[in-house]
Scaffold this active site. Sequence first.
Site, short mmCIF file in Angstrom:
data_model
loop_
_atom_site.label_atom_id
_atom_site.label_comp_id
_atom_site.label_asym_id
_atom_site.label_seq_id
_atom_site.Cartn_x
_atom_site.Cartn_y
_atom_site.Cartn_z
N ASP A 174 41.55 24.88 37.83
CA ASP A 174 41.69 24.02 39.01
C ASP A 174 42.99 23.22 38.93
OD1 ASP A 174 40.32 22.88 41.40
OD2 ASP A 174 40.54 21.02 40.27
N GLU A 231 44.91 28.35 39.87
CA GLU A 231 45.06 27.82 41.21
C GLU A 231 46.30 26.93 41.16
OE1 GLU A 231 43.29 24.82 44.57
OE2 GLU A 231 43.38 24.26 42.47
#
Length: 534
Positions: A198, A250
């Site tokens: 993330d 990401e």
Amino acid sequence: MQWWESAVVYQVYIRSFADDNGDGIGDIAGLRSRLPYLAALGIDAVWINPWYPSPMADAGYDVSDYRGIEPSYGTLGEAEAFIADAHTLGLKVILDIVPNHTSDQHEWFQAALRDEPGARQRYLFRSGRGADGDLPPNDWGSIFGGPAWSRVADGSWYLHLFAPGQPDLNWEHPQVRAEFEDVLGFWFDKGVDGFRIDVAHGLVKAEGLPDRGNAKTTHPAFDQDGVHEIYRGWRAIADQYAPQRVFIAEAWVPSSERLARYLRSDELHTAFQFDFLRAPWRAETLRAVIDDAIAGAESVGAPPTWVLSNHDVPRTVTRYARSQPASLVESEWERSRWAEEQADHDLGRRRARACALLQLALPGTAYVYQGEELGLEEVEDLPDEVRQDPTWVQSGFTDVGRDGCRIPLPWAGNTAPYGFSPPGGAPTWLPQPEHWGAHSVAAQQDDVDSVLHLYRQALALRPGLWVEAGAVRWLVNTPEALAFQRGAAQCWVNTGDTEIALPERLSVILASGPHAVGVLPPDTAAWLAAPCES
Ligand code: GLC
Ligand code: CA
């Protein structure tokens, strides 16, 4: 070829996938019970959004314990049983690790609030500006709206690039590094096959946390060169395991060149190519994005990674349901323009079906977000009082945020909860639209014209047609048509208003919609068998 170089990964938004115990919230038991559905779909792996204990300030991206399971989702034992079941069915399991920030309920932040010795060093606490220190330490804004700084009782400020309940960690601190390396090992030891990272581009901030000023494409909080050393350390840990453990980044960075830096051979394995989902439904733009993404990945020997949709962006059907922008969407998904133009979901769905065939014909790996295989649209008319995304509050009620793509899945039946929860359970955590029975798994299961059927066929054909097929060779170069050959097969896509002629003597193996022989109608894609070599 390794599995992760060509895998189709299905994204499970666990809160909205399937609810076993009837509290209106998806859980591990529900997910486990639907594993046969996922195996039958023909995917290779699942990526599960954060399932750790969380106060849910940001739907689980505020983690209070990285080695546990959120009680409303289940137990660690259930998680282990899920991993084992998935492996038995031949599916890999990818978890989501959230290293940029913890929850404000994490024991480290609680210790920082109490100002225990050294505890604040693990986060980014600073004094304020202005005579009384009552102005934030710099000009950074939160991604969700408002300032990226909040003040604690004694007047100090702490950085949170997202919600106030998500304080940013200080990655210069050795304990932070050691802790996350240990967390990786904890889950790898349980058999987890990889991690989606993330905000992978956010961990390291520019020295001294300088103001952003007017910079448009760069930001001192993101994509700093120092972040790469962290991933070299992570890669060394993953490489100690067999079978191989992998990472997917990401990272929202300004260019494919910058993205490729995360994919160097001693760093991460793959990274989402977000330009693909930011592209309008226009052959020209898609072609440019594809070329650019492939070139970037190839420069470091990594597989390109295609994503059309996820839990942060409006669903593909809806992005394609109105007139299309001229170039890549920059921000806010053009919602202000959307408010003035009626969505045509049938049109959006035709285009989404065609784009699925495009995505699955490209080299590299592909991600499918739950509900994409059902052709679900964004729910744009949620009542304000049910919204959960912190974006809504933090933007001062100007940005509705991401709830509309996170609605619980319809599995069966004609009324809510459509088999998401057992009968008689609590209302689902976000309400489902009244017409979703038509899009349920049960409604599509035996319908050969359904989106679900298209995905199943495409995923069944993909290994034979495309996985080992080599480079993309473009066949046409017009603003409306996108066509390429890979190996013995061709993929044709029509994004224009008029039909286009398909090459003679080729047979259509799979098409995204109805078509007459030899022609490809607007908003349709087809996979063709190449002519026999003579
Ligand atoms: C990522 C997640 C998003 C989350 C944010 C903060 O962008 O995909 O859902 O809100 O990080 O963790
Ligand atoms: Ca539940």
